[in-house]
Design a protein around this motif. Structure first.
Motif, mmCIF file in Angstrom:
data_model
loop_
_atom_site.group_PDB
_atom_site.id
_atom_site.type_symbol
_atom_site.label_atom_id
_atom_site.label_comp_id
_atom_site.label_asym_id
_atom_site.label_seq_id
_atom_site.Cartn_x
_atom_site.Cartn_y
_atom_site.Cartn_z
ATOM 1 N N ILE A 4 49.353 -10.237 -18.878
ATOM 2 C CA ILE A 4 50.350 -10.645 -19.856
ATOM 3 C C ILE A 4 51.191 -11.771 -19.274
ATOM 4 O O ILE A 4 51.685 -11.662 -18.149
ATOM 5 C CB ILE A 4 51.263 -9.460 -20.232
ATOM 6 C CG1 ILE A 4 50.495 -8.404 -21.015
ATOM 7 C CG2 ILE A 4 52.470 -9.938 -21.037
ATOM 8 C CD1 ILE A 4 50.016 -8.843 -22.384
ATOM 9 N N ARG A 5 51.345 -12.839 -20.056
ATOM 10 C CA ARG A 5 52.257 -13.920 -19.665
ATOM 11 C C ARG A 5 53.566 -13.711 -20.421
ATOM 12 O O ARG A 5 53.565 -13.627 -21.649
ATOM 13 C CB ARG A 5 51.667 -15.288 -20.017
ATOM 14 C CG ARG A 5 52.570 -16.464 -19.636
ATOM 15 C CD ARG A 5 51.916 -17.805 -19.941
ATOM 16 N NE ARG A 5 51.768 -18.028 -21.372
ATOM 17 C CZ ARG A 5 52.714 -18.559 -22.165
ATOM 18 N NH1 ARG A 5 53.889 -18.894 -21.633
ATOM 19 N NH2 ARG A 5 52.507 -18.738 -23.444
ATOM 20 N N LEU A 6 54.651 -13.618 -19.685
ATOM 21 C CA LEU A 6 55.948 -13.382 -20.309
ATOM 22 C C LEU A 6 56.521 -14.686 -20.858
ATOM 23 O O LEU A 6 57.463 -15.278 -20.317
ATOM 24 C CB LEU A 6 56.914 -12.746 -19.316
ATOM 25 C CG LEU A 6 56.747 -11.243 -19.067
ATOM 26 C CD1 LEU A 6 57.760 -10.752 -18.046
ATOM 27 C CD2 LEU A 6 56.869 -10.445 -20.366
ATOM 28 N N GLY A 7 55.904 -15.142 -21.941
ATOM 29 C CA GLY A 7 56.398 -16.310 -22.656
ATOM 30 C C GLY A 7 56.591 -17.518 -21.775
ATOM 31 O O GLY A 7 55.781 -17.815 -20.893
ATOM 32 N N MET A 8 57.685 -18.216 -21.996
ATOM 33 C CA MET A 8 57.935 -19.484 -21.304
ATOM 34 C C MET A 8 58.265 -19.299 -19.823
ATOM 35 O O MET A 8 58.355 -20.276 -19.079
ATOM 36 C CB MET A 8 59.061 -20.240 -22.000
ATOM 37 C CG MET A 8 60.391 -19.528 -22.003
ATOM 38 S SD MET A 8 61.653 -20.350 -23.017
ATOM 39 C CE MET A 8 61.116 -19.884 -24.667
ATOM 40 N N GLU A 10 56.325 -18.084 -17.666
ATOM 41 C CA GLU A 10 55.058 -18.253 -16.944
ATOM 42 C C GLU A 10 54.813 -17.136 -15.932
ATOM 43 O O GLU A 10 53.893 -17.214 -15.118
ATOM 44 C CB GLU A 10 54.974 -19.632 -16.248
ATOM 45 C CG GLU A 10 55.007 -20.806 -17.199
ATOM 46 C CD GLU A 10 53.843 -20.824 -18.188
ATOM 47 O OE1 GLU A 10 52.790 -20.251 -17.870
ATOM 48 O OE2 GLU A 10 54.003 -21.412 -19.278
ATOM 49 N N ILE A 11 55.636 -16.082 -15.965
ATOM 50 C CA ILE A 11 55.328 -14.898 -15.165
ATOM 51 C C ILE A 11 54.107 -14.233 -15.792
ATOM 52 O O ILE A 11 54.117 -13.866 -16.961
ATOM 53 C CB ILE A 11 56.515 -13.908 -15.151
ATOM 54 C CG1 ILE A 11 57.715 -14.506 -14.418
ATOM 55 C CG2 ILE A 11 56.106 -12.575 -14.520
ATOM 56 C CD1 ILE A 11 58.971 -13.644 -14.503
ATOM 57 N N THR A 12 53.046 -14.113 -15.016
ATOM 58 C CA THR A 12 51.819 -13.487 -15.505
ATOM 59 C C THR A 12 51.481 -12.299 -14.617
ATOM 60 O O THR A 12 51.302 -12.458 -13.404
ATOM 61 C CB THR A 12 50.648 -14.489 -15.513
ATOM 62 O OG1 THR A 12 50.990 -15.600 -16.373
ATOM 63 C CG2 THR A 12 49.375 -13.849 -16.039
ATOM 64 N N VAL A 13 51.417 -11.134 -15.229
ATOM 65 C CA VAL A 13 51.190 -9.893 -14.480
ATOM 66 C C VAL A 13 50.281 -8.970 -15.277
ATOM 67 O O VAL A 13 50.129 -9.124 -16.492
ATOM 68 C CB VAL A 13 52.530 -9.162 -14.189
ATOM 69 C CG1 VAL A 13 53.374 -9.938 -13.194
ATOM 70 C CG2 VAL A 13 53.307 -8.918 -15.479
ATOM 71 N N PRO A 14 49.672 -7.980 -14.615
ATOM 72 C CA PRO A 14 48.877 -6.993 -15.355
ATOM 73 C C PRO A 14 49.724 -6.268 -16.389
ATOM 74 O O PRO A 14 50.928 -6.042 -16.188
ATOM 75 C CB PRO A 14 48.392 -6.037 -14.259
ATOM 76 C CG PRO A 14 48.413 -6.843 -13.006
ATOM 77 C CD PRO A 14 49.598 -7.750 -13.152
ATOM 78 N N GLN A 15 49.099 -5.886 -17.497
ATOM 79 C CA GLN A 15 49.801 -5.203 -18.588
ATOM 80 C C GLN A 15 50.024 -3.729 -18.238
ATOM 81 O O GLN A 15 49.600 -2.826 -18.957
ATOM 82 C CB GLN A 15 49.005 -5.325 -19.893
ATOM 83 C CG GLN A 15 49.800 -4.913 -21.129
ATOM 84 C CD GLN A 15 48.993 -5.001 -22.399
ATOM 85 O OE1 GLN A 15 47.778 -4.836 -22.391
ATOM 86 N NE2 GLN A 15 49.654 -5.278 -23.510
ATOM 87 N N ASN A 16 50.728 -3.515 -17.146
ATOM 88 C CA ASN A 16 50.892 -2.167 -16.610
ATOM 89 C C ASN A 16 51.993 -2.249 -15.557
ATOM 90 O O ASN A 16 51.723 -2.507 -14.386
ATOM 91 C CB ASN A 16 49.573 -1.702 -15.988
ATOM 92 C CG ASN A 16 49.473 -0.196 -15.830
ATOM 93 O OD1 ASN A 16 50.389 0.536 -16.155
ATOM 94 N ND2 ASN A 16 48.348 0.268 -15.311
ATOM 95 N N ALA A 17 53.246 -2.059 -15.973
ATOM 96 C CA ALA A 17 54.373 -2.318 -15.081
ATOM 97 C C ALA A 17 55.183 -1.058 -14.823
ATOM 98 O O ALA A 17 55.063 -0.052 -15.525
ATOM 99 C CB ALA A 17 55.257 -3.421 -15.663
ATOM 100 N N ALA A 208 52.457 -7.560 -25.063
ATOM 101 C CA ALA A 208 53.643 -6.801 -24.662
ATOM 102 C C ALA A 208 53.420 -6.266 -23.258
ATOM 103 O O ALA A 208 52.321 -5.823 -22.921
ATOM 104 C CB ALA A 208 53.881 -5.645 -25.630
ATOM 105 N N LEU A 209 54.470 -6.311 -22.450
ATOM 106 C CA LEU A 209 54.395 -5.762 -21.096
ATOM 107 C C LEU A 209 55.115 -4.420 -21.075
ATOM 108 O O LEU A 209 56.349 -4.362 -21.116
ATOM 109 C CB LEU A 209 55.041 -6.715 -20.088
ATOM 110 C CG LEU A 209 55.046 -6.220 -18.642
ATOM 111 C CD1 LEU A 209 53.611 -6.076 -18.109
ATOM 112 C CD2 LEU A 209 55.859 -7.147 -17.738
ATOM 113 N N PRO A 210 54.377 -3.308 -21.013
ATOM 114 C CA PRO A 210 55.021 -1.994 -20.977
ATOM 115 C C PRO A 210 55.528 -1.666 -19.583
ATOM 116 O O PRO A 210 54.848 -1.886 -18.580
ATOM 117 C CB PRO A 210 53.892 -1.044 -21.385
ATOM 118 C CG PRO A 210 52.642 -1.727 -20.913
ATOM 119 C CD PRO A 210 52.903 -3.203 -21.052
#
Length: 337
Positions: A4-8, A10-17, A208-210
């Motif tokens: 998941i990229r958190l919009g502008m 540019e933080i990109t992380v697995p969709q599992n937080a 969405a980043l849960p």
């Protein structure tokens, strides 16, 4: 695992937080172990807040010496410049860092704009480099919609689970259209939802980043298992979700606790949803002498209404408590659960 990229941002992380509110309830040793195991298992985004007692300190200890390998988000409930500075300095000290990847205004009562001192504090902290990105959290859908329309924030954190309304889903879509990161809190609806696979499958359909609230290794193991066994929506899971929605939708307490403390010491955030919890967990856990005494405190409610003014979901809490007590007494008298 989907990224998941958190919009502008540019933080990109697995969709599992990792949601770090619950680690304030365990020892530092247990918390550090959980956090490091989460990192080793693939989680990269860790969400905490100044309001979560020693959660920040535990994260700081866990990731000392490896700060650049993780993304850390924290929050402040400050509404003045003085309190904002105090909170941010404390947070940075607790986390053993000189910057936050994301700093959010916590449980905002409105969309703070350039006319509000607290918004300008966020912007200045970002300019200084102490905060890399700015965000905001809300519980009321109208406030959240105003936030997205404002274009002033890089991320929005909002309750989102498979109990979401069409309006909630439209909010997530709107965030994507505005290139705004969407962070999903309360993906288990405060513990009402118990099937992690269904929760993960639902989230996989959205940008969405849960942030899953994690307190035990067994809980962490469930979420980490989806790195190796990716989950997507199926007809079987959809049918399960539809059944759950039919049982749960309506007036229900998410257990957030913002209503507390009660003037007569009622444990509102559990007692106001007892009817659901007792049917969705081993019922004996909620029929102990302790919980019987807690539920009977509802009889002492003076209907002051203070809890109603604090509830972000605008629930009629005094009446909800009375309904739950009536049901509870009937269960104690022999009504089938």
């Amino acid at each position: 695992m989907k990224n998941i990229r958190l919009g502008m941002t540019e933080i990109t992380v697995p969709q599992n937080a990792f949601g770090a509110l619950p680690i304030q309830r365990v020892s530092t040793e247990e918390a550090v172990s959980l956090l490091r195991n989460a990192y080793d298992g693939g989680m990269r985004f860790f969400d905490t807040a100044r309001a979560y007692s020693d959660s920040e300190e535990k994260i700081g200890k866990a990731f000392c010496g490896m700060r650049e390998k993780v993304f850390i988000s924290s929050k402040t409930m400050a509404t003045t410049k003085e309190k904002f500075e105090e909170d941010l300095n404390t947070t940075l000290t607790n986390l053993k860092t000189d910057y936050l990847d994301l700093y959010q205004l916590h449980c905002a009562a409105k969309c703070y704009t350039e006319e509000d001192e607290i918004y300008n504090c966020l912007v200045e902290a970002k300019r200084q480099g102490r905060v890399r990105h700015i965000g905001i959290t809300a519980h009321k859908i109208g406030v959240a919609e105003d936030i997205v329309k404002s274009g002033l924030y890089e991320t929005l954190q909002f309750p989102f689970s498979y109990l979401a309304s069409d309006r909630d889903i439209a909010l997530v879509t709107s965030c994507k259209e505005h290139d705004m990161g969407f962070i999903a809190m309360k993906g288990l609806s405060g513990g009402l939802l118990t099937d992690s696979k269904a929760c993960m499958a639902f989230m996989s359909q959205f940008d969405a980043l849960p942030i899953w609230g994690i307190q035990r290794q067994s809980e962490l193991d469930e979420w980490l298992s989806y790195f190796d066994n990716e989950v997507s929506m199926t007809d079987e899971i959809r049918a399960f979700i539809d059944k759950d929605r039919n049982e749960l939708l309506g007036e229900f307490c998410r257990g957030c606790g913002y209503c507390m403390p009660c003037t007569v010491d009622i444990t509102i955030n559990q007692c106001a949803r007892m009817s659901q919890m007792i049917r969705r967990a081993p019922s004996q856990n909620w029929l102990t002498d302790h919980w019987q005494q807690e539920m009977l405190k509802i009889d002492s409610c003076v209907d002051c209404g203070l809890c109603k003014t604090r509830c972000p979901y605008e629930l009629d809490i005094p009446n909800l408590l009375k309904k739950n007590l009536k049901d509870y007494k009937e269960i104690l008298a022999g009504k089938p659960v």
